[in-house]
Design a protein around this motif. Structure first.
Motif, PDB file in Angstrom:
ATOM      1  N   LEU A 194      -3.655  49.611 -29.460  1.00 11.91           N
ATOM      2  CA  LEU A 194      -3.531  50.347 -28.712  1.00 11.91           C
ATOM      3  C   LEU A 194      -5.358  50.972 -28.912  1.00 11.91           C
ATOM      4  CD1 LEU A 194      -3.647  52.473 -25.919  1.00 11.91           C
ATOM      5  CD2 LEU A 194      -2.904  54.324 -27.371  1.00 11.91           C
ATOM      6  N   SER A 195      -6.095  50.982 -27.917  1.00 13.74           N
ATOM      7  CA  SER A 195      -7.584  50.492 -27.881  1.00 13.74           C
ATOM      8  C   SER A 195      -8.099  51.358 -27.019  1.00 13.74           C
ATOM      9  CB  SER A 195      -8.017  49.281 -28.071  1.00 13.74           C
ATOM     10  OG  SER A 195      -8.089  48.666 -28.664  1.00 13.74           O
ATOM     11  N   CYS A 196      -9.438  51.375 -26.456  1.00 14.44           N
ATOM     12  CA  CYS A 196     -10.316  52.160 -25.778  1.00 14.44           C
ATOM     13  C   CYS A 196     -11.771  51.759 -25.590  1.00 14.44           C
ATOM     14  CB  CYS A 196     -10.125  53.849 -24.922  1.00 14.44           C
ATOM     15  SG  CYS A 196     -11.047  54.764 -26.702  1.00 14.44           S
ATOM     16  N   ALA A 197     -12.628  51.741 -24.326  1.00 10.67           N
ATOM     17  CA  ALA A 197     -13.584  51.570 -24.754  1.00 10.67           C
ATOM     18  C   ALA A 197     -14.548  52.619 -23.499  1.00 10.67           C
ATOM     19  CB  ALA A 197     -13.971  49.910 -24.536  1.00 10.67           C
ATOM     20  N   VAL A 198     -15.747  52.652 -23.769  1.00  9.19           N
ATOM     21  CA  VAL A 198     -16.494  53.278 -22.844  1.00  9.19           C
ATOM     22  C   VAL A 198     -17.624  52.312 -22.350  1.00  9.19           C
ATOM     23  CG1 VAL A 198     -17.382  55.420 -21.613  1.00  9.19           C
ATOM     24  CG2 VAL A 198     -15.120  55.156 -23.385  1.00  9.19           C
ATOM     25  N   PHE A 199     -17.548  52.216 -21.335  1.00 12.28           N
ATOM     26  CA  PHE A 199     -19.688  51.848 -20.737  1.00 12.28           C
ATOM     27  C   PHE A 199     -20.098  52.936 -20.189  1.00 12.28           C
ATOM     28  CE2 PHE A 199     -16.731  48.731 -21.745  1.00 12.28           C
ATOM     29  CZ  PHE A 199     -17.347  48.285 -22.572  1.00 12.28           C
ATOM     30  N   PHE A 200     -21.477  53.019 -19.858  1.00 13.48           N
ATOM     31  CA  PHE A 200     -21.970  54.221 -19.037  1.00 13.48           C
ATOM     32  C   PHE A 200     -23.743  53.043 -18.737  1.00 13.48           C
ATOM     33  CE2 PHE A 200     -25.750  56.900 -17.829  1.00 13.48           C
ATOM     34  CZ  PHE A 200     -25.242  57.517 -17.203  1.00 13.48           C
ATOM     35  N   ASN A 201     -22.914  52.499 -17.105  1.00 12.35           N
ATOM     36  CA  ASN A 201     -24.297  52.200 -17.238  1.00 12.35           C
ATOM     37  C   ASN A 201     -24.231  50.517 -17.501  1.00 12.35           C
ATOM     38  OD1 ASN A 201     -25.067  53.630 -14.328  1.00 12.35           O
ATOM     39  ND2 ASN A 201     -26.804  54.209 -15.253  1.00 12.35           N
ATOM     40  N   GLY A 202     -22.675  49.488 -18.008  1.00 17.19           N
ATOM     41  CA  GLY A 202     -23.387  48.216 -18.796  1.00 17.19           C
ATOM     42  C   GLY A 202     -23.657  48.728 -20.051  1.00 17.19           C
ATOM     43  N   PHE A 203     -24.114  49.651 -20.368  1.00 20.86           N
ATOM     44  CA  PHE A 203     -24.120  50.023 -21.690  1.00 20.86           C
ATOM     45  C   PHE A 203     -22.786  50.828 -22.439  1.00 20.86           C
ATOM     46  CE2 PHE A 203     -28.515  49.974 -20.493  1.00 20.86           C
ATOM     47  CZ  PHE A 203     -28.424  49.077 -20.656  1.00 20.86           C
ATOM     48  N   PRO A 204     -22.774  50.586 -23.738  1.00 28.76           N
ATOM     49  CA  PRO A 204     -20.743  50.452 -25.036  1.00 28.76           C
ATOM     50  C   PRO A 204     -21.626  51.687 -25.084  1.00 28.76           C
ATOM     51  CG  PRO A 204     -22.624  48.728 -25.922  1.00 28.76           C
ATOM     52  CD  PRO A 204     -22.234  48.436 -24.879  1.00 28.76           C
ATOM     53  N   LEU A 205     -20.421  52.837 -24.693  1.00 31.74           N
ATOM     54  CA  LEU A 205     -20.662  54.201 -25.449  1.00 31.74           C
ATOM     55  C   LEU A 205     -20.187  54.736 -26.357  1.00 31.74           C
ATOM     56  CD1 LEU A 205     -22.309  57.156 -24.806  1.00 31.74           C
ATOM     57  CD2 LEU A 205     -20.118  57.256 -23.377  1.00 31.74           C
ATOM     58  N   ARG A 206     -18.902  54.024 -25.743  1.00 29.88           N
ATOM     59  CA  ARG A 206     -17.454  54.923 -28.059  1.00 29.88           C
ATOM     60  C   ARG A 206     -16.469  53.411 -27.826  1.00 29.88           C
ATOM     61  NH1 ARG A 206     -16.231  59.695 -30.174  1.00 29.88           N
ATOM     62  NH2 ARG A 206     -15.470  59.194 -32.384  1.00 29.88           N
ATOM     63  N   ALA A 207     -15.896  53.369 -28.925  1.00 34.35           N
ATOM     64  CA  ALA A 207     -14.949  51.926 -28.864  1.00 34.35           C
ATOM     65  C   ALA A 207     -14.061  52.501 -30.019  1.00 34.35           C
ATOM     66  CB  ALA A 207     -14.864  51.261 -28.372  1.00 34.35           C
ATOM     67  N   ASP A 208     -12.313  52.253 -30.014  1.00 36.30           N
ATOM     68  CA  ASP A 208     -11.287  52.949 -31.013  1.00 36.30           C
ATOM     69  C   ASP A 208     -10.554  52.411 -30.798  1.00 36.30           C
ATOM     70  OD1 ASP A 208     -11.209  54.982 -33.451  1.00 36.30           O
ATOM     71  OD2 ASP A 208     -10.170  56.455 -31.729  1.00 36.30           O
ATOM     72  N   SER A 209      -9.689  52.325 -32.202  1.00 38.82           N
ATOM     73  CA  SER A 209      -8.532  51.548 -31.946  1.00 38.82           C
ATOM     74  C   SER A 209      -7.466  51.951 -32.742  1.00 38.82           C
ATOM     75  CB  SER A 209      -8.751  50.050 -31.679  1.00 38.82           C
ATOM     76  OG  SER A 209      -8.989  49.846 -33.228  1.00 38.82           O
ATOM     77  N   ASP A 210      -6.276  51.822 -32.799  1.00 40.29           N
ATOM     78  CA  ASP A 210      -5.439  52.263 -33.764  1.00 40.29           C
ATOM     79  C   ASP A 210      -4.262  51.846 -34.018  1.00 40.29           C
ATOM     80  OD1 ASP A 210      -3.875  53.991 -35.091  1.00 40.29           O
ATOM     81  OD2 ASP A 210      -2.732  55.095 -33.818  1.00 40.29           O
ATOM     82  N   TYR A 211      -4.018  50.890 -34.737  1.00 43.11           N
ATOM     83  CA  TYR A 211      -3.033  49.671 -35.342  1.00 43.11           C
ATOM     84  C   TYR A 211      -1.841  50.432 -35.757  1.00 43.11           C
ATOM     85  CZ  TYR A 211      -1.046  45.240 -36.658  1.00 43.11           C
ATOM     86  OH  TYR A 211      -0.137  44.594 -37.527  1.00 43.11           O
ATOM     87  N   VAL A 212      -0.669  49.668 -35.141  1.00 40.84           N
ATOM     88  CA  VAL A 212       0.000  50.678 -35.192  1.00 40.84           C
ATOM     89  C   VAL A 212       1.496  48.976 -36.396  1.00 40.84           C
ATOM     90  CG1 VAL A 212       3.347  51.192 -35.051  1.00 40.84           C
ATOM     91  CG2 VAL A 212       1.250  51.753 -33.691  1.00 40.84           C
ATOM     92  N   GLU A 213       2.028  49.535 -37.694  1.00 40.20           N
ATOM     93  CA  GLU A 213       2.610  48.379 -37.976  1.00 40.20           C
ATOM     94  C   GLU A 213       4.457  48.817 -38.468  1.00 40.20           C
ATOM     95  OE1 GLU A 213       2.258  46.074 -42.382  1.00 40.20           O
ATOM     96  OE2 GLU A 213       0.056  46.355 -40.821  1.00 40.20           O
ATOM     97  N   GLY A 214       4.960  47.818 -38.494  1.00 39.15           N
ATOM     98  CA  GLY A 214       6.700  48.141 -37.757  1.00 39.15           C
ATOM     99  C   GLY A 214       7.273  48.794 -37.106  1.00 39.15           C
ATOM    100  N   PRO A 215       7.977  50.480 -36.763  1.00 36.83           N
ATOM    101  CA  PRO A 215       8.629  49.870 -35.808  1.00 36.83           C
ATOM    102  C   PRO A 215       8.051  51.104 -35.122  1.00 36.83           C
ATOM    103  CG  PRO A 215       9.720  51.147 -38.010  1.00 36.83           C
ATOM    104  CD  PRO A 215       8.728  50.399 -38.278  1.00 36.83           C
ATOM    105  N   ALA A 216       7.598  51.240 -33.779  1.00 40.13           N
ATOM    106  CA  ALA A 216       6.782  51.969 -32.648  1.00 40.13           C
ATOM    107  C   ALA A 216       6.773  53.615 -32.910  1.00 40.13           C
ATOM    108  CB  ALA A 216       6.830  51.668 -31.510  1.00 40.13           C
ATOM    109  N   ARG A 217       5.390  53.469 -33.030  1.00 43.73           N
ATOM    110  CA  ARG A 217       5.137  55.229 -33.039  1.00 43.73           C
ATOM    111  C   ARG A 217       3.966  55.333 -31.832  1.00 43.73           C
ATOM    112  NH1 ARG A 217       0.380  55.853 -35.028  1.00 43.73           N
ATOM    113  NH2 ARG A 217      -0.587  54.481 -36.954  1.00 43.73           N
ATOM    114  N   ALA A 218       3.375  56.877 -32.239  1.00 38.26           N
ATOM    115  CA  ALA A 218       2.634  57.213 -30.947  1.00 38.26           C
ATOM    116  C   ALA A 218       0.850  56.544 -31.770  1.00 38.26           C
ATOM    117  CB  ALA A 218       2.893  59.171 -30.984  1.00 38.26           C
ATOM    118  N   ALA A 219       0.515  55.482 -30.827  1.00 39.65           N
ATOM    119  CA  ALA A 219      -0.678  55.003 -31.322  1.00 39.65           C
ATOM    120  C   ALA A 219      -1.682  56.354 -30.593  1.00 39.65           C
ATOM    121  CB  ALA A 219      -0.890  54.101 -31.656  1.00 39.65           C
ATOM    122  N   SER A 220      -2.941  56.751 -31.005  1.00 33.49           N
ATOM    123  CA  SER A 220      -3.925  57.393 -30.363  1.00 33.49           C
ATOM    124  C   SER A 220      -5.168  57.068 -30.566  1.00 33.49           C
ATOM    125  CB  SER A 220      -3.759  59.107 -30.510  1.00 33.49           C
ATOM    126  OG  SER A 220      -4.523  59.782 -29.973  1.00 33.49           O
TER     127      SER A 220
END
Length: 187
Positions: free
Chosen positions: A152-178
């Protein structure tokens, strides 16, 4: 090996390389540039029948991605010519897993009003226009959580400029990613 034999082998190899694809596909290569007339074309393919075409089911059309979260009534227009465009993107490996997304809404009287939606991916986009009363005093909350497979990943842009990004990787059975892309311009 004599130069004449080398030249003959080169010509034979070139001719074979040019004609082999035509023999395999039923097409004939125009050999006019080699100095000879073009070979006559013949078709060895059977004509298509309507019975064959009708018996093959049409492929399913691909799902429409990204999922675009619509602008809420009263929100600032993200397509306005002078828009301070805020773009929030969430990506998930599993296109069917529900994802809870918290994001800011922008109205002429409020910059960054908290909102929450639940939708599916694999790509979700939210557009906003910060036409509020000035610079936001508090950071804008951009988060996503879901029982996803793998990432699961997210990214935020303000007027085309990257503001912030984050990702969470789940290995194995599905669990809550945030993921948390909370931020504001100038932070």
């Amino acid at each position: 090996m004599t130069p004449m034999r080398t030249a003959a082998r080169t010509v034979a190899a070139t001719a074979a390389a040019l004609l082999l694809p035509s023999l395999l596909t039923g097409c004939v290569v125009d050999g006019g540039w080699l100095g000879g007339p073009a070979a006559p074309t013949t078709s060895t393919e059977a004509p298509a029948t309507t019975a064959t075409a009708a018996s093959t089911p049409a492929p399913e059309p691909p799902a429409t991605w990204p999922v675009n979260v619509p602008v809420q009534p009263g929100d600032c227009d993200p397509q306005a010519p002078d828009a301070l465009l805020v773009t929030f993107v969430v990506t998930a490996q599993d296109p069917s897993a529900p994802i809870e997304i918290s994001y800011p809404g922008f109205t002429p009287s409020v910059s960054g009003e908290p909102r929450t939606i639940t939708t599916t991916g694999p790509v979700v986009t939210i557009l906003g226009n910060d036409c509020g009363p000035g610079v936001a005093a508090e950071p804008w909350t951009f988060t996503a959580t879901g029982e996803v497979g793998y990432a699961l990943s997210c990214a935020v842009f303000f007027n085309g400029f990257p503001l912030r990004a984050d990702s969470d990787y789940v290995e194995g059975p599905a669990r809550a990613a945030s993921v948390d892309c909370t931020g504001r311009p100038g932070m």
